[in-house]
Design an enzyme around this catalytic site. Sequence first.
Site, PDB file in Angstrom:
ATOM      1  N   GLY B  28       0.771  -1.288  -0.048  1.00 16.76           N
ATOM      2  CA  GLY B  28       0.019   0.052  -0.031  1.00 16.76           C
ATOM      3  C   GLY B  28       0.871   1.104  -0.244  1.00 16.76           C
ATOM      4  CG  ASN B  58      -5.346   2.266  -3.230  1.00 10.86           C
ATOM      5  OD1 ASN B  58      -5.745   1.235  -3.864  1.00 10.86           O
ATOM      6  ND2 ASN B  58      -5.923   2.680  -2.285  1.00 10.86           N
ATOM      7  CG  LEU B  59      -4.663   5.968  -8.447  1.00 10.56           C
ATOM      8  CD1 LEU B  59      -5.417   6.142  -9.818  1.00 10.56           C
ATOM      9  CD2 LEU B  59      -3.722   4.955  -8.711  1.00 10.56           C
ATOM     10  NE  ARG B  61      -2.918   5.968   1.053  1.00  8.30           N
ATOM     11  CZ  ARG B  61      -3.962   5.906   0.463  1.00  8.30           C
ATOM     12  NH1 ARG B  61      -4.490   6.827  -0.328  1.00  8.30           N
ATOM     13  NH2 ARG B  61      -4.667   4.792   0.932  1.00  8.30           N
ATOM     14  CB  SER B  97      -3.913 -13.508   3.049  1.00  9.39           C
ATOM     15  OG  SER B  97      -3.881 -13.473   4.299  1.00  9.39           O
ATOM     16  CB  VAL B 122      -6.229  -9.581  11.752  1.00  7.44           C
ATOM     17  CG1 VAL B 122      -6.069 -10.921  11.734  1.00  7.44           C
ATOM     18  CG2 VAL B 122      -7.528  -9.229  12.726  1.00  7.44           C
ATOM     19  NE  ARG B 124       0.500  -2.406  11.624  1.00  5.52           N
ATOM     20  CZ  ARG B 124      -0.164  -1.538  11.211  1.00  5.52           C
ATOM     21  NH1 ARG B 124      -1.422  -1.306  11.391  1.00  5.52           N
ATOM     22  NH2 ARG B 124       0.471  -0.675  10.323  1.00  5.52           N
ATOM     23  CB  CYS B 163       4.663  -6.289  24.496  1.00  6.64           C
ATOM     24  SG  CYS B 163       5.947  -7.367  24.510  1.00  6.64           S
ATOM     25  CB  CYS B 175     -29.691  -0.410  25.348  1.00  5.89           C
ATOM     26  SG  CYS B 175     -28.381  -0.468  26.550  1.00  5.89           S
TER      27      CYS B 175
END
Lengths: 339, 611
Positions: B28, B58-59, B61, B97, B122, B124, B163, B175
């Site tokens: 990315g 995305n373009l 950056r 993935s 997730v 990471r 950690c 509620c």
Amino acid sequence: MVENNEMELSEAEAEQYDRQIRLWGLESQKRLRAAKVLIIGMNGLGAEIAKNVILSGVKSVCLLDNEKLKEIDLYSQFLSPPDKIGENRAEASVQRAKALNPMVEITTETKSVDNLTDSYFTQFDVVCATGLKQEQLERINNACRDSNKKFLCGDVWGMYGYMFADLVDHEYSEEIVQHKALKRGPDDTEKTARETVSITVKRRAIYVPLQNALSVDWMNPEMRSRLRRGDPSYFVMKILLRFKDEYNRNPDPSKRKEDTAILLRMRDEIVKELSLPANFIVDALLQDVFGTVSGAAAVIGGVIGQEVVKAVSQREPPHNNMFFFNPLKCVGFVELYGQ
Amino acid sequence: MVARVAGVFNEQLTEAIANSKILVVGAGGIGCEILKNLVLTGFPSIEIIDLDTIDVSNLNRQFLFHKEHVGKSKAQVAKDSALSFNPNVNIIAHHDSVISNDYGVSYFKQFNIVMNALDNRVARNHVNRMCLAANVPLIETGTAGYAGQVELIKKGLTQCYECQPKAPQKSFPGCTIRNTPSEPIHCIVWAKHLFNQLFGEEDPDQDVSPDTADPEAAGDAGASALSAEGNTAGNVERKSTRSWAADTNYDAEKLFTKLFGDDIRYLLSMENLWKKRRPPTPLVWDNLPGKDDAPIQHSGLPDQRVWSVHECAQVFASSCSALQKDLKSRPEGDHLVWDKDERSAMDFVTACANIRAHIFNIPLKSRFEIKSMAGNIIPAIATANAIVAGLAVLRAQSILKGEIENCTSVYLRPKVNHRGQLFVPERTLTAANPKCYVCAPKPEVGLACNLKALTLKDLTSAFKEGLNMQAPDATVEGKGLVVLSSEPGETDHNNDKTLEQIGLNDGCALLVDDFLQNYEVRVRLQQEDEEKSWRLVTDADTPMPAPKEEEKSANGSNGGSSGNDPKPGPSRPKEDSESDMEIVEEDDDEPTMKPPKRRRTAMSDEVVELC
Ligand SMILES: [Zn+2]
């Protein structure tokens, strides 16, 4: 000052710039779209600045360079393809520069800055200069200043880099976040929620020209007290500008040994001239100043690119007036010189 | 290239770069920049993994991608673009993935350094564990707007990514969402739930009808009278919102009348709710505010104009019909997945959130603003990504130079700090948390739950969501009894049994492991009658006695993190405020993984507590 032209953004622009409009707002994006930027020096740093400025969506970018592309440029200058060695660096960069963002006009200028009149530089809203000698920088800075145009310059030597900005008399707005206690009702028993409210304030920053920043009197007690903070990056810049002045080139990786000796000699001279503490500028700082290291160019180019955006959009406080990156400590800081 | 030009670096670094092999996870904003820097510097051997394809947004950056690449694999296009800078480099691109059996511990072991340029927790967490298991240094990066950071993670030398408990994701009591919204976000969450109820994956925790179990409504003098009425209304609900809607053939007027008329009148009858609140106003389909308004002059993006309620109703009708058509065109049993970039899905949520906001006297928002909130968009710019990626590659060079001890975390601040610093390095490496349930020598964690109610299936999701495992196996400590197997079918027959029924009791310990992550943790079960779901207790000691009320409200049921455990924080910031910066997420996109289901992360970005 860049005028916000009242034309609305097209759907394509809104889509492409969505993630940054959500950060700096539509007004800033419109100001960017009206800005004409000149980038001098298509070295690794120039390429990084050009990339960031073109992606931001300015009106036009002119790439100025009179040098030919060399092999060593390719280690940081990603806008020129390897097969264009020997061609003019600005012209070799046009195609990729255009591909970064077809909505931005890209032009080139292949004359040396010395062969261009002051009025050439002042046709742009912002001028970013890299790879020039001190007197060339000062001349262009003064020309811009007289026409109230923004001037930035910087360089990367090895892993080390700096930036200088002269935004003359700069007005900007700054968003300030305040925390407010939030009550839902008179007898709200829930934990008091905190609401963040942001308000926009108008501010003004006054800049000084480069010559002031580079001719600081280090005998002045206020300046001497800065030495205690202990970062010698300002002097590294002085040494490297002096090297360029005397030898008309940057330190050369293929002459690492000889050039290191010269740099150390110049370091000793400067230490003496300015009565700096001995060992203030450690040898190690002058060992990583060869060529242009891509990571460092990205870092300094990122800082300068963001300052161009701030200068044009007149949003958020710009750095006043020097930024240094010290690679030994991996620290980047802003200091005001010459006021 | 550069590394081969004598003199730029010293000989040792030149040599080390020439012999290096680097893995970049994520292509990315930061990943593109890292790849560029590596290739230009002359790193000879690079692999890059990304599951995503290129989007127009995305373009601004992700500069290795251009308009003609939209829809293509990020990893592949990034590779092709980067090779044009330096064709002598060997790049292997994986459109995949990173969480996969194809990338096991031995895969990670072949790299000198792994560089993370990810956009979700997730992945990471997963890469963190893989690098710990493979004992490879990991450079973790992230940006959010103008800010960013670079952090080294190395087993035995620094803390790991897990950690310190991360701030739990923002949560709203069920509620509040169903009965008493008071902020725009409450209406947006409700609207996303409604989308799922009507077109998406139905989730009982995402009910959108009035919640009669609201404790605030209980004890209401008229409660018994209400419940009679409630039953009839309730029975309609039980039928499931989806099948009710299907019966009306998604008739916009009928849906509108039920959701924004009848249901609101029902809420009004729960009088206790409105004693201290301004009561909502039910709406009538053919008499909506803004119907006769002349169109007003609007400056700004079209999406930044706030629609009138009348317009919202029209968009509600048109988006409903488009979404129904989409749903119908799919095979039986299939459902839609809400996506901020799908026009009808985004229109639907904008319209429903605003209609509900109007009913509850909450300010209406533009589609532009609602997209940010509903899609959890983190703004992203080229310059911050360039700076963070540049710093990350400089850190990688230091590691190769043998100076890993100097590679402290560096923060890119949105504005300079009081010392004028824009990039702020930590003074020292941050040591590991000895109680970390991931990187401690003998990882251990408590799991508070009601053993009489928690099923084996729930336990599996606790391991997956709470402990971020991919395929957990669990045995009872000391007995070797297999409680949970990652082999399909082996323990599935027990899925609906409670932990008590399969013989687990308070204080009993499970050894839970994930083969892919090469990670094993001892999980102590703690009986808590009132725990409706489960909650991790990360401090190895019993939590210190805390003031009763506080403990109650703090614990809630938004487990997953022990951020609430009252413990003396070992490593909170030093003198500078910079070190308290949250780990920031790089991108705006949804997690590359399908978000885990159930309570905690209902739509990957918000949490619904049960009342
Ligand atoms: Zn850890």
